[in-house]
Write an enzyme that holds these catalytic residues in place. Sequence first.
Site, short mmCIF file in Angstrom:
data_model
loop_
_atom_site.label_atom_id
_atom_site.label_comp_id
_atom_site.label_asym_id
_atom_site.label_seq_id
_atom_site.Cartn_x
_atom_site.Cartn_y
_atom_site.Cartn_z
N THR A 63 -6.18 18.79 -0.58
CA THR A 63 -5.73 17.88 -1.65
C THR A 63 -6.80 17.79 -2.72
O THR A 63 -7.95 17.45 -2.43
CB THR A 63 -5.41 16.50 -1.06
OG1 THR A 63 -4.36 16.66 -0.10
CG2 THR A 63 -4.98 15.52 -2.13
N SER B 166 -3.01 13.54 7.69
CA SER B 166 -4.01 13.22 6.66
C SER B 166 -5.41 13.14 7.27
O SER B 166 -5.58 12.71 8.41
CB SER B 166 -3.64 11.87 6.04
OG SER B 166 -4.75 11.31 5.37
N ARG C 237 -5.32 1.00 -7.86
CA ARG C 237 -4.01 0.52 -7.40
C ARG C 237 -4.08 -1.00 -7.36
O ARG C 237 -4.61 -1.60 -6.44
CB ARG C 237 -3.71 1.12 -6.03
CG ARG C 237 -3.76 2.64 -6.11
CD ARG C 237 -3.32 3.34 -4.87
NE ARG C 237 -3.67 4.75 -4.96
CZ ARG C 237 -4.08 5.49 -3.95
NH1 ARG C 237 -4.13 4.96 -2.74
NH2 ARG C 237 -4.38 6.75 -4.13
N TYR D 195 0.84 -1.20 0.00
CA TYR D 195 0.00 0.00 0.00
C TYR D 195 0.88 1.26 0.00
O TYR D 195 0.62 2.22 -0.72
CB TYR D 195 -0.93 0.00 1.21
CG TYR D 195 -1.75 1.27 1.32
CD1 TYR D 195 -2.75 1.55 0.39
CD2 TYR D 195 -1.50 2.20 2.33
CE1 TYR D 195 -3.48 2.74 0.47
CE2 TYR D 195 -2.23 3.38 2.41
CZ TYR D 195 -3.22 3.64 1.48
OH TYR D 195 -3.93 4.82 1.56
N LYS E 117 -2.91 21.20 -2.90
CA LYS E 117 -1.96 20.11 -3.17
C LYS E 117 -2.47 19.23 -4.30
O LYS E 117 -3.61 18.73 -4.24
CB LYS E 117 -1.77 19.26 -1.91
CG LYS E 117 -0.95 18.00 -2.10
CD LYS E 117 -0.69 17.32 -0.77
CE LYS E 117 0.14 16.07 -0.90
NZ LYS E 117 -0.61 14.91 -1.41
N TYR F 272 -9.69 16.45 2.54
CA TYR F 272 -10.36 16.07 1.30
C TYR F 272 -11.75 16.65 1.35
O TYR F 272 -12.41 16.56 2.39
CB TYR F 272 -10.48 14.53 1.20
CG TYR F 272 -9.22 13.80 0.84
CD1 TYR F 272 -8.54 14.06 -0.34
CD2 TYR F 272 -8.71 12.81 1.69
CE1 TYR F 272 -7.39 13.36 -0.66
CE2 TYR F 272 -7.56 12.11 1.36
CZ TYR F 272 -6.91 12.39 0.19
OH TYR F 272 -5.77 11.70 -0.15
N HIS G 185 0.45 12.98 -6.36
CA HIS G 185 0.04 12.07 -5.30
C HIS G 185 0.99 10.87 -5.22
O HIS G 185 0.60 9.74 -4.94
CB HIS G 185 -1.40 11.58 -5.53
CG HIS G 185 -2.21 11.41 -4.28
ND1 HIS G 185 -3.11 12.35 -3.84
CD2 HIS G 185 -2.26 10.41 -3.37
CE1 HIS G 185 -3.69 11.92 -2.72
NE2 HIS G 185 -3.18 10.75 -2.42
N GLN H 116 -4.50 18.13 6.53
CA GLN H 116 -4.86 17.91 5.12
C GLN H 116 -6.34 17.55 5.03
O GLN H 116 -6.83 16.69 5.76
CB GLN H 116 -4.01 16.78 4.53
CG GLN H 116 -4.37 16.41 3.10
CD GLN H 116 -5.28 15.22 3.01
OE1 GLN H 116 -5.17 14.29 3.81
NE2 GLN H 116 -6.22 15.24 2.08
N ARG I 281 0.09 7.83 -7.48
CA ARG I 281 -0.97 6.95 -7.00
C ARG I 281 -2.32 7.27 -7.63
O ARG I 281 -3.31 6.63 -7.32
CB ARG I 281 -1.09 7.06 -5.47
CG ARG I 281 0.17 6.65 -4.77
CD ARG I 281 0.21 7.11 -3.33
NE ARG I 281 -0.62 6.37 -2.43
CZ ARG I 281 -0.31 5.21 -1.88
NH1 ARG I 281 0.85 4.65 -2.16
NH2 ARG I 281 -1.12 4.61 -1.04
C1 FNR Z 1 -0.20 9.34 0.27
N1 FNR Z 1 -0.53 10.62 -0.14
C2 FNR Z 1 -1.60 11.27 0.44
N2 FNR Z 1 -1.88 12.55 0.12
C3 FNR Z 1 -2.90 13.21 0.71
O1 FNR Z 1 -3.10 14.38 0.43
N3 FNR Z 1 -3.68 12.57 1.64
C4 FNR Z 1 -3.48 11.28 1.99
O2 FNR Z 1 -4.20 10.73 2.82
C5 FNR Z 1 -2.42 10.58 1.36
N4 FNR Z 1 -2.17 9.27 1.66
C6 FNR Z 1 -1.05 8.66 1.17
C7 FNR Z 1 -0.73 7.36 1.58
C8 FNR Z 1 0.44 6.77 1.15
C9 FNR Z 1 0.79 5.40 1.64
C10 FNR Z 1 1.29 7.46 0.26
C11 FNR Z 1 2.58 6.83 -0.20
C12 FNR Z 1 0.98 8.72 -0.17
C13 FNR Z 1 0.36 11.36 -1.08
C14 FNR Z 1 1.48 12.06 -0.32
O3 FNR Z 1 0.99 13.12 0.45
C15 FNR Z 1 2.55 12.62 -1.27
O4 FNR Z 1 1.94 13.43 -2.23
C16 FNR Z 1 3.36 11.54 -1.96
O5 FNR Z 1 3.61 10.47 -1.08
C17 FNR Z 1 4.68 12.10 -2.47
O6 FNR Z 1 5.43 11.14 -3.14
P1 FNR Z 1 6.59 10.26 -2.45
O7 FNR Z 1 7.40 11.17 -1.55
O8 FNR Z 1 5.88 9.23 -1.64
O9 FNR Z 1 7.31 9.69 -3.58
#
Ligand code: FNR
Length: 379
Positions: free
Chosen positions: A154, A105, A163, A23, A253, A128, A277, A126, A280
């Site tokens: 976000t 988050s 995913r 995940y 974001k 949503y 993101h 953060q 993702r």
């Molecule tokens: C996230 N990201 C994310 N962003 C957000 O705004 N709310 C969220 O709840 C989450 N949850 C989340 C879970 C996991 C497991 C990951 C890996 C990422 C995105 C996160 O804030 C960020 O944008 C990315 O993780 C940046 O990329 P890197 O540093 O993981 O490569």
Amino acid sequence: MGRPICDLREAAKARLPRLLFDYIDGGSYDEVTLQRNRDALRSIALRQRVMTDISSLRMDTTLFGQSLALPLALAPVGFAGMYARRGEVQAARAAKAAGVPFCLSTLSICGLEEVVRDSGAPVWFQLYMVRDRGFCQALLQRARAAASPVLLLTVDLPIAGARYRDLRSGMSGPAGWRGAAMRAWQGATHPAWLWNVQLNGRPHGFGNIPPEVIGEGGVGGFADWIKSNLDPTVTWKDIAWLRERWDGPIVIKGLLDRADAREALACGVDGIVVSNHGGRQLDGVPASASALPAIVEEVAGRVPVLADGGIRSGLDVLRMLALGADACLVGRAWAYALGAAGEAGVAEMLATLRSELEVAMSLTGCTDVREAGRHLLVD
Ligand code: FNR
């Protein structure tokens, strides 16, 4: 100096049940953008300069009126309370000790009040946008009561990207007894995690979402909750709705396009995070590092521009700054570290980023992160 982030990733892989590691680690569809984020940063050549006085380096900066010991913050990462016992609290403590902000988050396990109380510091929050604006408003009130200095909105998840790793791992599939058996087996074969998190890290619901909102499924029902609650009608006009209810900085974001940056500025946002993101959401979109320069140009210094996606070292932090970011968010880096060793792991990860950034600054002749820019890159 701590372990490199690739080693913390391996340690997290060993300690966490596969569904949790995948995940964190995975991206959407074919994971093309996930890989692009890494490749784009690695391909950026820093310009080596020698014989510069590097006896005093400044790594601190100011963002939204807040002092940061390093030009970065911990990105919002959902579910962190499943990677280590009360994981968000542990990570927020490590962030506080290192002098960098922690962003909580909406989809955290520990609620906002618990994180602030047990880490002893306010956190960025953060949000949503969900259909039920009363729910959003209640969250904003909680964030205000908890003295959150920054709201991160976000916007790149009005619908969830597929995913496929999660479908295979037991996270969101397979359905029925097969999925249940996979989860039970993964828990049983990771005894340290089982003891630390599964047995002693409760409660495991979402701390910011009351059970009557998320329904019977609890954490397991989150995919359904996301699907039925994220608001597909959200547009730029909703920034005004938010502004009426939040008097602190609003940072948007999830932007990759300069036209969107223009819209965001017109709506009066206080900051922008260039992000996909972490690869993702929509697979195939550009790497954040590739999208960043045009957005920096569009914003032209009017508000801070942050960037995330693929940052796995202090060198990567400097690369993002050289491309024009004022600061970075790191996501997976802290999630791996937390899964590997809890608060100590996140502290280690931050120490690694700091010492790597120090080396990168020294060997590019950059003595102040606030002055990092294009001149640090080979043309
Ligand atoms: C996230 N990201 C994310 N962003 C957000 O705004 N709310 C969220 O709840 C989450 N949850 C989340 C879970 C996991 C497991 C990951 C890996 C990422 C995105 C996160 O804030 C960020 O944008 C990315 O993780 C940046 O990329 P890197 O540093 O993981 O490569």
